[in-house]
Each structure stands twice: as structure tokens, then as C-alpha cells.
Design a protein around this motif. Structure first.
Motif, PDB file in Angstrom:
ATOM      1  N   LEU A 135       7.954 -21.107  61.487  1.00 44.43           N
ATOM      2  CA  LEU A 135       7.634 -21.484  62.878  1.00 44.43           C
ATOM      3  C   LEU A 135       7.579 -20.279  63.715  1.00 44.43           C
ATOM      4  CD1 LEU A 135       7.081 -23.909  64.908  1.00 44.43           C
ATOM      5  CD2 LEU A 135       9.692 -23.849  65.239  1.00 44.43           C
ATOM      6  N   PRO A 136       6.332 -19.808  64.075  1.00 39.02           N
ATOM      7  CA  PRO A 136       6.258 -18.553  64.735  1.00 39.02           C
ATOM      8  C   PRO A 136       6.428 -18.919  66.288  1.00 39.02           C
ATOM      9  CG  PRO A 136       4.174 -19.331  63.990  1.00 39.02           C
ATOM     10  CD  PRO A 136       5.129 -20.177  63.268  1.00 39.02           C
ATOM     11  N   ALA A 137       7.685 -19.341  66.648  1.00 39.18           N
ATOM     12  CA  ALA A 137       7.667 -19.930  67.910  1.00 39.18           C
ATOM     13  C   ALA A 137       7.725 -19.051  68.993  1.00 39.18           C
ATOM     14  CB  ALA A 137       8.715 -20.819  68.006  1.00 39.18           C
ATOM     15  N   LEU A 138       7.893 -17.652  68.718  1.00 36.55           N
ATOM     16  CA  LEU A 138       8.133 -16.656  69.985  1.00 36.55           C
ATOM     17  C   LEU A 138       6.820 -15.887  69.916  1.00 36.55           C
ATOM     18  CD1 LEU A 138      11.848 -15.614  69.311  1.00 36.55           C
ATOM     19  CD2 LEU A 138      10.844 -16.875  71.240  1.00 36.55           C
ATOM     20  N   GLN A 139       6.835 -15.250  71.106  1.00 37.71           N
ATOM     21  CA  GLN A 139       5.965 -14.456  71.238  1.00 37.71           C
ATOM     22  C   GLN A 139       6.479 -13.328  72.081  1.00 37.71           C
ATOM     23  OE1 GLN A 139       2.446 -14.914  74.453  1.00 37.71           O
ATOM     24  NE2 GLN A 139       1.295 -14.607  72.354  1.00 37.71           N
ATOM     25  N   ARG A 140       6.391 -11.799  71.645  1.00 39.25           N
ATOM     26  CA  ARG A 140       6.894 -10.925  72.776  1.00 39.25           C
ATOM     27  C   ARG A 140       5.694 -10.638  73.712  1.00 39.25           C
ATOM     28  NH1 ARG A 140      10.491  -6.185  71.539  1.00 39.25           N
ATOM     29  NH2 ARG A 140      10.863  -7.189  69.407  1.00 39.25           N
ATOM     30  N   GLN A 141       6.028 -10.959  74.727  1.00 39.80           N
ATOM     31  CA  GLN A 141       5.111 -10.944  75.970  1.00 39.80           C
ATOM     32  C   GLN A 141       4.656  -9.739  76.559  1.00 39.80           C
ATOM     33  OE1 GLN A 141       6.194 -13.991  78.755  1.00 39.80           O
ATOM     34  NE2 GLN A 141       7.923 -13.168  79.327  1.00 39.80           N
ATOM     35  N   ARG A 142       5.430  -8.670  76.542  1.00 36.99           N
ATOM     36  CA  ARG A 142       5.405  -7.412  76.955  1.00 36.99           C
ATOM     37  C   ARG A 142       5.917  -6.218  76.090  1.00 36.99           C
ATOM     38  NH1 ARG A 142       9.806  -4.828  78.911  1.00 36.99           N
ATOM     39  NH2 ARG A 142      11.469  -6.336  79.328  1.00 36.99           N
ATOM     40  N   PRO A 143       5.128  -5.276  75.905  1.00 39.41           N
ATOM     41  CA  PRO A 143       5.415  -4.110  74.954  1.00 39.41           C
ATOM     42  C   PRO A 143       6.672  -3.510  75.685  1.00 39.41           C
ATOM     43  CG  PRO A 143       3.806  -3.326  76.340  1.00 39.41           C
ATOM     44  CD  PRO A 143       3.789  -4.814  77.009  1.00 39.41           C
ATOM     45  N   THR A 144       7.668  -3.165  74.634  1.00 35.86           N
ATOM     46  CA  THR A 144       8.767  -2.585  74.810  1.00 35.86           C
ATOM     47  C   THR A 144       9.014  -1.235  73.959  1.00 35.86           C
ATOM     48  OG1 THR A 144      10.118  -3.899  73.092  1.00 35.86           O
ATOM     49  CG2 THR A 144      10.189  -4.706  75.494  1.00 35.86           C
ATOM     50  N   PRO A 145       9.620  -0.314  74.624  1.00 37.13           N
ATOM     51  CA  PRO A 145       9.737   1.026  73.838  1.00 37.13           C
ATOM     52  C   PRO A 145      10.458   0.755  72.538  1.00 37.13           C
ATOM     53  CG  PRO A 145      10.407   1.147  76.368  1.00 37.13           C
ATOM     54  CD  PRO A 145       9.990  -0.278  76.175  1.00 37.13           C
ATOM     55  N   VAL A 197      10.467 -26.354  70.085  1.00 36.70           N
ATOM     56  CA  VAL A 197      11.544 -26.143  69.349  1.00 36.70           C
ATOM     57  C   VAL A 197      12.854 -27.063  69.478  1.00 36.70           C
ATOM     58  CG1 VAL A 197      11.088 -23.654  68.872  1.00 36.70           C
ATOM     59  CG2 VAL A 197      12.456 -24.323  71.018  1.00 36.70           C
ATOM     60  N   THR A 198      12.560 -28.079  70.390  1.00 38.53           N
ATOM     61  CA  THR A 198      13.567 -28.779  70.894  1.00 38.53           C
ATOM     62  C   THR A 198      14.345 -29.478  69.867  1.00 38.53           C
ATOM     63  OG1 THR A 198      12.258 -29.264  72.761  1.00 38.53           O
ATOM     64  CG2 THR A 198      14.174 -30.844  72.289  1.00 38.53           C
ATOM     65  N   CYS A 212      16.170 -17.077  74.360  1.00 42.79           N
ATOM     66  CA  CYS A 212      14.904 -17.421  74.613  1.00 42.79           C
ATOM     67  C   CYS A 212      14.518 -18.902  73.907  1.00 42.79           C
ATOM     68  CB  CYS A 212      13.472 -16.583  74.340  1.00 42.79           C
ATOM     69  SG  CYS A 212      12.128 -17.245  74.710  1.00 42.79           S
ATOM     70  N   LEU A 213      14.936 -18.891  72.715  1.00 40.01           N
ATOM     71  CA  LEU A 213      14.548 -20.093  71.997  1.00 40.01           C
ATOM     72  C   LEU A 213      15.628 -21.182  72.469  1.00 40.01           C
ATOM     73  CD1 LEU A 213      14.442 -18.558  68.426  1.00 40.01           C
ATOM     74  CD2 LEU A 213      12.758 -19.911  69.488  1.00 40.01           C
ATOM     75  N   LEU A 214      16.834 -20.965  72.626  1.00 43.45           N
ATOM     76  CA  LEU A 214      17.841 -21.868  73.104  1.00 43.45           C
ATOM     77  C   LEU A 214      17.285 -22.440  74.463  1.00 43.45           C
ATOM     78  CD1 LEU A 214      21.192 -20.199  71.983  1.00 43.45           C
ATOM     79  CD2 LEU A 214      20.108 -22.263  71.205  1.00 43.45           C
ATOM     80  N   ASP A 215      16.909 -21.685  75.306  1.00 45.50           N
ATOM     81  CA  ASP A 215      16.466 -21.998  76.597  1.00 45.50           C
ATOM     82  C   ASP A 215      15.217 -22.851  76.579  1.00 45.50           C
ATOM     83  OD1 ASP A 215      18.373 -20.436  77.925  1.00 45.50           O
ATOM     84  OD2 ASP A 215      16.809 -18.907  78.569  1.00 45.50           O
ATOM     85  N   ALA A 216      14.512 -22.850  75.377  1.00 43.94           N
ATOM     86  CA  ALA A 216      13.384 -23.545  75.318  1.00 43.94           C
ATOM     87  C   ALA A 216      13.750 -25.105  74.529  1.00 43.94           C
ATOM     88  CB  ALA A 216      12.194 -23.044  74.371  1.00 43.94           C
ATOM     89  N   GLY A 217      15.011 -25.270  74.179  1.00 47.69           N
ATOM     90  CA  GLY A 217      15.599 -26.233  73.501  1.00 47.69           C
ATOM     91  C   GLY A 217      15.988 -26.486  72.156  1.00 47.69           C
TER      92      GLY A 217
END
Length: 174
Positions: free
Chosen positions: A95-105, A129-130, A153-158
Motif C-alpha cells: 500500500l503506497p500510502a505515503l508521498q514525500r511532498q517536498r525534497p529533503t536534503p 489507511v483508516t 503522518c499515517l496515524l494522523d490519517a487514521g
């Protein structure tokens, strides 16, 4: 749990790793990630064959994603490839539920506080992901900052629960 986790409990409920991140595994993973050496990937797969799913109640496996630019530069996402292999082996959905929304060093060489700051709002949940117990999969855990940010992030999404599985773990104190 390590002293850091006792002082600042992580949002994930458990973490397991196949091996310690030290010689020769560190060289193998570096060759794979930095040079795209698929021979090194095959050697890592040998380590995976002996791994058993530590959480039988897990609903799905979720890769800890790289930003699209890093995937493009590297030519692949090692966590996604690792997760796909484990999902098949452990007979769990990927389950590719996450996306890295900004590049990080790169996290390598940063102190724990710098890593935490680096990852603020780096992830967003892009699939439902509830109620799920998710296994977040990555190649290496050093301070756990990436796993903490992604699990939060996953827990905040349920998500009901997040466990973390990594191929290798840096020994405490390194």
C-alpha cells in the motif's frame, strides 16, 4: 527501547531490522543506493529470504518513499523495491500510502535535531489507511527521524497502528 525512544517515545509501536548496519552490509547498501548496483540488491535479497513477518496482524506494507526527484536521479526507489519483495514474501498487500511532498536534503551526516527539522511536513498520506495496521518499510534506520515523521503522518490519517521494518539498523551510539 533505546534511551532516545524512552525520552521521546516514537509514534510507531515497534521497530525491527534484519541486521545491524555495519561492515559489510553498510557497503552493500551504499553500493545499491548510490550506484544502482543490482548485484548488491540481489545480495540484500539473500538477507530477506530468512525474514519472517514480525507482526502477523499487519494489514499491509507501506514503503517509506523517496521524493520523485531522488527517484529520478537514482533511477529507482530502494524502499519501494524492498517493500514489493517483502509484500510478496509475507503475502501482504503493498500500500503506497505515503508521498514525500517536498525534497529533503540527504539525512546522512545530520544530527538528530537537524533530521527532525529536515522532515517537518515532508510526507502526506495519499490513500485511505483508516483502521489499518501498517508496516512501514525502509532500507536503513539511523535516528528514526524518517520513520517517526512517516508514522505520524499515517496515524494522523487514521491508521490504527504503525510498525517499522528496516533492512538494517545503525547500532545505538553511532
Amino acid at each position: 527501547m533505546c534511551g532516545r525512544c524512552i525520552r521521546r517515545p516514537p509514534p510507531f509501536s515497534a521497530a525491527r531490522s534484519a541486521v545491524l548496519y555495519g561492515f559489510p552490509v553498510d557497503r552493500l547498501i551504499t553500493r545499491y543506493k548510490s550506484r544502482g548496483d543490482l548485484t548488491a540488491e540481489r545480495a540484500c535479497q539473500q538477507l530477506l529470504q530468512r525474514q519472517v513477518l514480525p507482526w502477523p496482524d499487519a494489514d499491509a506494507l507501506c514503503p517509506l518513499p523517496a521524493h520523485w526527484r531522488r527517484r529520478w536521479l537514482r533511477g529507482f526507489d530502494q524502499s519501494a523495491r524492498l517493500t514489493a519483495r517483502l509484500a510478496k514474501q509475507w503475502q501482504r498487500p503493498l500500500l503506497p500510502a505515503l508521498q514525500r511532498q517536498r525534497p529533503t536534503p540527504h539525512q546522512q551526516g545530520l544530527r538528530a535535531s537537524q533530521r527532525r527539522h529536515n522532515l517537518r511536513r515532508a510526507f502526506r498520506c495519499v490513500q485511505p489507511v483508516t483502521g489499518l495496521h501498517l508496516v512501514l518499510v525502509d532500507d536503513v534506520m539511523t535516528t528514526g527521524s524518517s520513520a517517526r515523521a512517516a508514522a505520524r503522518c499515517l496515524l494522523d490519517a487514521g491508521a490504527r497502528r504503525v510498525s517499522v521494518w528496516t533492512l538494517a539498523r545503525t547500532p545505538a551510539g553511532r
